[in-house]
Structure formats: structure tokens, C-alpha cells
Design a protein around this motif. Structure first.
Motif, short mmCIF file in Angstrom:
data_model
loop_
_atom_site.label_atom_id
_atom_site.label_comp_id
_atom_site.label_asym_id
_atom_site.label_seq_id
_atom_site.Cartn_x
_atom_site.Cartn_y
_atom_site.Cartn_z
N UNK A 229 55.83 20.68 38.64
CA UNK A 229 57.08 21.07 39.03
C UNK A 229 56.49 22.65 38.24
N UNK A 230 55.58 22.41 37.12
CA UNK A 230 55.58 23.24 36.00
C UNK A 230 54.67 24.47 37.27
N UNK A 231 53.81 23.73 37.71
CA UNK A 231 52.82 24.71 38.20
C UNK A 231 53.90 25.56 40.02
N UNK A 232 55.17 25.10 39.79
CA UNK A 232 56.03 25.66 41.02
C UNK A 232 56.75 27.01 39.94
N UNK A 233 57.38 26.07 38.66
CA UNK A 233 57.90 27.41 37.88
C UNK A 233 57.22 28.23 38.19
N UNK A 234 55.87 28.43 37.40
CA UNK A 234 54.68 29.62 37.50
C UNK A 234 55.04 30.40 38.17
N UNK A 235 54.76 30.00 39.02
CA UNK A 235 54.06 30.87 40.60
C UNK A 235 55.98 31.37 40.63
N UNK A 236 57.71 31.55 40.34
CA UNK A 236 58.13 31.89 41.04
C UNK A 236 58.35 33.15 39.45
N UNK A 237 57.27 33.24 38.62
CA UNK A 237 57.27 34.30 37.96
C UNK A 237 56.43 35.40 38.26
N UNK A 238 57.05 36.72 37.96
CA UNK A 238 55.93 37.48 38.64
C UNK A 238 55.06 38.23 38.07
N UNK A 239 54.50 37.39 36.97
CA UNK A 239 52.93 37.62 36.09
C UNK A 239 51.88 37.22 37.42
N UNK A 240 50.65 38.48 37.96
CA UNK A 240 50.22 37.42 38.75
C UNK A 240 49.17 36.50 38.10
N UNK A 241 48.90 35.38 39.28
CA UNK A 241 48.64 33.48 39.26
C UNK A 241 47.50 34.30 40.27
N UNK A 242 46.57 32.80 40.44
CA UNK A 242 46.09 32.14 41.58
C UNK A 242 46.30 31.24 42.14
N UNK A 243 47.09 30.85 42.96
CA UNK A 243 47.47 29.80 43.83
C UNK A 243 46.44 28.75 44.07
#
Length: 652
Positions: A229-243
Motif C-alpha cells: 500500500x505504501x508503494x501504491x500511494x507513492x505511485x499516485x504522486x507526480x514526482x517521477x519514479x521507477x516502478x
């Protein structure tokens, strides 16, 4: 908002029932305050007399306050877990597969974790990659003709990965990590999809060397519920990331600038739950919707990807300088020698020479000591007297054990000739290790299979006997690779058996050190030539050409329609209005089961251009049968009609 108007929430219900796969209008009471778009809510379902979960998809104001509407029961969380882009993707994927959007969302949206949600701030900082790491990634990608252009212009490509070891990991992992860092340098998020946990760990290791730790978001089933769930919430943000994750990570709600899939031919990328969508198909739909870059990376080329390359939908990207494995095929004269039942002389000598310098990989088809036994007199397969399952031996001299029920067969007798003697019919990883241990005295033997997982071996002399897909990495690469049991692998009852074998062999050959020999034992024909010349794309093209006259996948799509005879008949009649070719429908045929009433099954073949129409008709038939079943017989544990599009080839 006037006194006669009211707030309306259009809600997608979290329900597997096909008749509920649409938006429902609910009145939003003033005391609940604002319900953000995408928020979790609870709403009453009058037909069931209970409250169920749902998501707010649309908000509006209605002037007709007299229209009878149920009220939203409660707002579970203000977090918008279903952004508009995710809902559109789920809806489109479900419509293509004649399934429910809620079934897609169940794969990506985890269960709510209150503590994690309260600790989430939603404002992760934007982190750029290290300039030196970005320069290294650009240099690596520049070795592939046109790959940088595909990434910069958000194109689509099929990439043939360079085989070998790079930075103590597989070269393909370094390639995917470089593409993600390149996207991160452009201020974009990326999604990297791999089939299994071994590939995931290797990719995470490669990313850790060049990408900032805070930008790497792991998303797979091995995580605990709070971690997921923590990872999922991070993917909702606009800051670029690598999933980075397995098949369900393709739906991660980031604003993706890149989606890359490694080894798309692996069956683990096919979702086993309804509506059974392969990650490859979901990625294609996502790229079309978001216009991100899309890469299919592998040592081999699936027929599905090759079809898209042939149509110009994907760009064919290869390395400018191809350093290929040195593949040696066993000659017919060698295989005719009485001592070459499994290991011909050339492969034996190559393994003995290489084992004096470092590790040697021996790939076998199955784990265990002897996966199957036969009667020593008539060669009939040995079967369990209780359940009919195959008997196998765990080690030499052991009591035969059933592979299905696990019972021992101490007093076995052949039902055909009454013999009580058994014979080993095939050699598994443990038996092969036992035989090679006697043939190579003084050399350590390592078994790597599902029961003995090994991630890495050192550069010291060793014989590594591994099943397909379980090959560990070797420091510096293997000094020789021997591929056994090829003829047995090619005998599998699978339309894509040649394609699968070529993928297994190529992935194993890619672990060899530069210049190390790769011996393919006992196989000839087109599959062996494709490996020897490292022309997997040419093999995929030939497979497509042979399937086209028969309208077999992937040259055509196939839908499986199963249910009661009356329900299947009504669905096929509805499909008849689409003017499909005369030979489009195969069946119906009875399904072997104890269900009452009996069920039948039919296959429907259709062109890709007719896909949306066929899916719409079949989905309407499923909904109609579900509604009729509920009205006529109450709650039925099994639907009168089920539909599955793009079925796996073995099911044909």
C-alpha cells in the motif's frame, strides 16, 4: 447549487457481478462533505440489501431532485486511489477482454492500510539521477541502433537484448535499468515489468547501482500489505519514479513516460484471474492511451511481438555490434553412438575442458531424480493405483511416489503384464547430477531447481545442473553451457513449444562467458538453426507464416465461450449477426464435468479489427445470462455463461 438541486456521485462498484459493471448514480449528502474523485466510499446496494465498496468516478449536480436515488453511506478515505487515468485504462482493458473493470482494479489497488495512509504526506521530492550515472546509461543505450530515438520520441520497439554478463548481473537487467534512468533524467516515471521474483531481484540490483534509492518503487506480491500500500500511494504522486514489479505493476497509476517488459513470452506474464489479460496486451493499450514509450525486451522474439513488428507497429531495435554466443549442434553421427544417449562426445569434452577453468551449466528439462517411471517389461507408464497419477522416484532405490496424491507404491504391479519391476524413464536434475558426479570425479556438482534454489555461483570449477528458468548467475559467466533434454522439451503438447524451447535455450546461452561454447544436444530442424544463428526473429516470422492459413493465434484472436448448451447457443447466435467467416466457430463440444445442467464449450476465431464488436456482443451475452440466472434461480454459484478472450495456446 439551488434548493431543488443535489450533489450526485457516479460510482463504480467493487463487485465481480457482470451486471454491476457500470456506473451508478448516488446522492451525496451534505453531511459527508466533499468526496474527492477516485475516493473509496461505501454505498447501499438495494438488490442485495447490503452496503458494498465503490469508487467515486464522477461528481455533478442534478436539478431533478425528485428522482429516487440511494445516498452514499460513508466516505472510507479521502485519498484518490482511483485517478481518472487509471479508471480509463481499467475500463479499456476490461472492454477489450469482455471483462469487468473492477476485476482489473482489484489487481492494482491494494487493501487500505490506515496507519500507512495517515503517515503518507503525498509530496515526495523530485530526485534527478546522478549525472555520471545518466551519462553511463546514455552510452549503454547508444549501443542499440535507434533506441535513444524511441525513448525520446515515446515510440514503440522490440529490442533484442545483448546476451552476456555486465556488472556482475545479466546484461538485460543493465539495459532496462539504463532505460529507466534515461526516462528519469527526462523527468518521467517508468514501469519495468519482469515475469518472476528472480528477474525482479536481478533488476533491482542493477537499478541500485545507477538510480537514486528513493525513486525505486518495488511493486510485487512478496511485499506485505503495508509495504504494497505504501508503494501504491507513492505511485499516485507526480514526482517521477521507477516502478519495478511483476505483471500487475503494468497498471501502476504513475504518469508513465516508459513501459518496458522483459521476456514477454514467459507464461507468468499472463494473468490467471478473470479477465485473464496478459501484461503485454495491457501495456499496448496503456501506451496507446498515454503515448508513453513502450519496449519489449528479450533474447528471443515472440510471435505476438513479431506480428506487431511486421505491421510496423513496433520498431525492430538491435545492437550495432552483436557479440553472439558460440552455439554448437550435436551431429547425427555423434547421437548414433551408443554412449551418447544424453551427452555426445563433443559436449562431454567441452564440459570437461571448461570445468577445469570455471563453472559449467547443464540445463535439464525437469527437477527431481527420476520424474517418471515405466514398467521394465512392457514400458507402460507406471501409474498410482489410488488416483492414476504418474509414479516417480526421489532418489535411486527409493520407494516410488505418486506425483499427484503423494502415496507410496510399495507393492506396485503393472496392470498390463503383471510385472513388478520398474525402469527409470527420464532423468531429472538430481539424477543428472548423480551421473555427472561419477563422470567428473573431483568436480563439485550443484543442483539448481525449484527445490534447491541457487541465485549465484562463484568462478571456481563446478558443474551446475539446473532446470529451465532456474539457472543461477555465474561470476564472469559460464565457461561452457550444455543444453540437454531438447527432444523431450519439444514433445510437449503445446502449439508454441518451439517458441518456448528457443526462449529457454537462449536465456541459458546468454549466461555464457564471451567465447564460451554452448552445446545443444540431440536437436535439429528450424529451432536448432535459429539458436545456432541467433535468429530468433526469423523463427518467429516462420511460425507466423505457418499459422496464418489456419487462422491460429496470434494471426487471429480466439475467444472461449463456455456454459450451458442454451446459453452458449444464444451467444453464438448473437455473434452470427457480426458476419464472421463461416469457419469462425469451432464447436460446441461437451465439457467433461459433473455440473448440472451439463456444460459445453466453443471457440470463436476472429480478426483483430472485429475485436471490439466481438467483445461487446460476448459481454452483453454474459450480462444477460447473469441477470436471467439470478431472476430465475436465485443466487447461482456458477454463471450460466463465461467468456475468455485471447486464450492460451495449450487450451486449444
Amino acid at each position: 447549487m439551488t434548493a431543488e438541486s443535489r450533489r450526485i456521485a457516479r460510482v463504480l462498484l467493487d463487485s465481480p457481478l457482470p451486471q454491476l459493471d457500470r456506473l451508478f448514480d448516488y446522492s451525496l449528502p451534505a453531511e459527508l462533505g466533499d468526496a474527492p474523485l477516485g475516493a473509496r466510499i461505501k454505498v447501499p446496494l438495494r438488490t442485495a440489501g447490503r452496503v458494498i465498496d465503490g469508487y467515486v468516478v464522477e461528481l455533478g449536480v442534478e436539478d431533478d431532485a425528485d428522482r429516487p436515488l440511494s445516498e452514499v453511506d460513508s466516505v472510507v478515505s479521502p485519498v484518490a486511489v482511483l485517478p481518472e487515468r487509471l479508471h480509463r485504462l481499467a475500463r479499456r482493458v476490461a472492454d477489450r477482454a469482455a471483462g469487468s473493470a473492477s476485476d482489473i482494479l482489484r489487481l492494482v489497488i491494494p487493501k487500505r492500510q490506515v496507519r500507512v495512509e495517515k503517515a503518507w504526506t503525498g509530496d515526495s521530492p523530485v530526485t534527478a539521477p546522478d549525472p555520471e550515472a545518466l551519462a553511463g546509461a546514455t552510452a549503454l543505450l547508444d549501443a542499440y541502433d535507434g533506441l535513444l530515438d524511441v525513448l525520446e520520441n515515446h515510440g514503440r520497439a522490440a529490442v533484442e537484448a545483448i546476451p552476456g554478463i555486465r556488472d556482475d548481473g545479466p546484461a538485460w537487467a543493465a539495459l532496462l535499468a539504463a532505460t529507466a534512468v534515461q526516462a528519469l533524467g527526462a523527468g518521467e516515471s517508468s514501469i519495468l515489468i519482469v515475469p518472476d521474483h528472480r528477474d525482479l531481484d536481478r533488476l533491482l540490483t542493477a537499478l541500485a547501482q545507477i538510480a537514486p534509492d528513493e525513486t525505486i518503487i518495488r511493486y510485487d506480491s512478496r511485499q506485505t500489505n503495508p509495504q504494497r500500500y505504501r508503494s501504491f500511494l507513492r505511485t499516485l504522486e507526480d514526482a517521477p519514479c521507477i516502478v519495478v514489479g511483476n505483471r500487475s505493476a503494468v497498471y501502476a497509476p504513475v504518469r508513465a513516460g516508459l513501459v518496458a517488459i522483459w521476456d514477454d513470452g514467459d507464461p507468468l506474464l499472463g494473468e490467471p484471474l478473470a479477465p485473464y489479460v496478459n501484461a503485454r496486451d495491457a501495456a499496448l493499450l496503456r501506451q496507446e492511451q498515454e503515448e508513453s514509450a513502450l519496449l519489449f525486451v528479450g533474447h528471443t522474439r515472440t510471435t505476438d511481438v513479431e506480428r506487431l513488428v511486421a505491421h510496423g507497429w513496433l520498431r525492430d531495435v538491435r545492437a550495432a555490434r552483436r557479440v553472439l554466443p558460440r552455439v554448437v549442434l550435436s551431429t547425427p553421427q555423434e547421437m548414433e553412438q551408443p554412449t551418447a544417449q544424453r551427452l555426445p562426445s563433443s559436449a562431454f569434452l567441452a564440459a570437461r575442458t571448461a570445468a577445469a577453468e570455471g563453472p559449467v551449466l547443464v540445463q535439464v528439462s525437469r527437477p527431481g531424480f527420476s520424474p517418471s517411471l515405466v514398467c521394465a517389461e512392457c514400458r507402460a507408464p507406471a501409474r498410482c493405483a489410488h488416483c492414476g497419477g504418474p509414479l516417480g522416484a526421489r532418489h535411486r532405490g527409493a520407494v516410488p511416489v505418486c506425483g499427484w496424491c503423494g502415496r507410496g507404491a510399495r507393492a506396485w504391479a503393472c496392470p498390463s503384464c503383471s510385472s513388478t519391476k520398474l525402469r527409470l524413464a527420464s532423468s531429472g536434475s538430481e539424477r543428472t547430477a548423480d551421473e555427472l558426479g561419477r563422470a567428473f570425479p573431483g568436480v563439485r556438482v550443484i543442483v539448481a531447481d525449484s527445490a534447491h534454489p541457487v541465485e549465484r555461483v562463484d568462478a571456481k570449477p563446478a558443474l551446475v545442473v539446473a532446470t529451465r528458468g532456474a539457472e543461477p548467475l555465474a561470476d564472469g559467466g559460464y565457461r561452457a553451457v550444455v543444453l540437454l533434454d531438447g527432444p523431450r522439451m519439444l514433445q510437449a503438447p503445446d502449439l508454441r513449444v518451439g517458441e518456448s524451447c528457443l526462449r529457454w535455450w537462449s536465456n541459458a546461452a546468454a549466461l555464457a562467458a564471451p567465447g564460451a561454447p554452448v552445446h545443444l544436444v540431440g536437436v535439429d530442424g528450424g529451432t536448432a538453426r535459429a539458436l545456432a544463428t541467433w535468429n530468433q526473429a526469423g523463427y518467429a516470422r516462420s511460425e507466423l507464416e505457418s499459422r496464418a492459413p489456419l487462422h491460429m493465434p496470434p494471426t487471429a484472436r480466439v475467444a472461449l465461450v463456455e456454459g450451458t448448451a442454451a446459453a452458449v447457443s444464444r451467444a453464438l447466435i448473437a455473434l452470427g449477426e457480426l458476419a464472421l467467416p463461416p469457419d469462425a466457430v469451432l464447436g460446441p463440444v461437451p465439457v467433461e464435468s459433473d455440473d448440472e445442467p451439463p456444460r459445453v464449450r466453443a471457440l470463436v476465431r476472429f480478426d483483430y479489427g472485429a475485436g471490439s464488436r466481438v467483445a461487446t456482443v460476448l459481454r452483453a451475452a454474459v450480462v444477460a445470462e447473469a441477470v436471467a440466472s439470478r431472476r430465475g434461480r436465485g443466487r447461482n454459484p456458477r454463471s450460466a455463461l463465461s467468456v475468455r478472450l485471447d486464450i492460451l495456446d495449450p487450451e486449444l
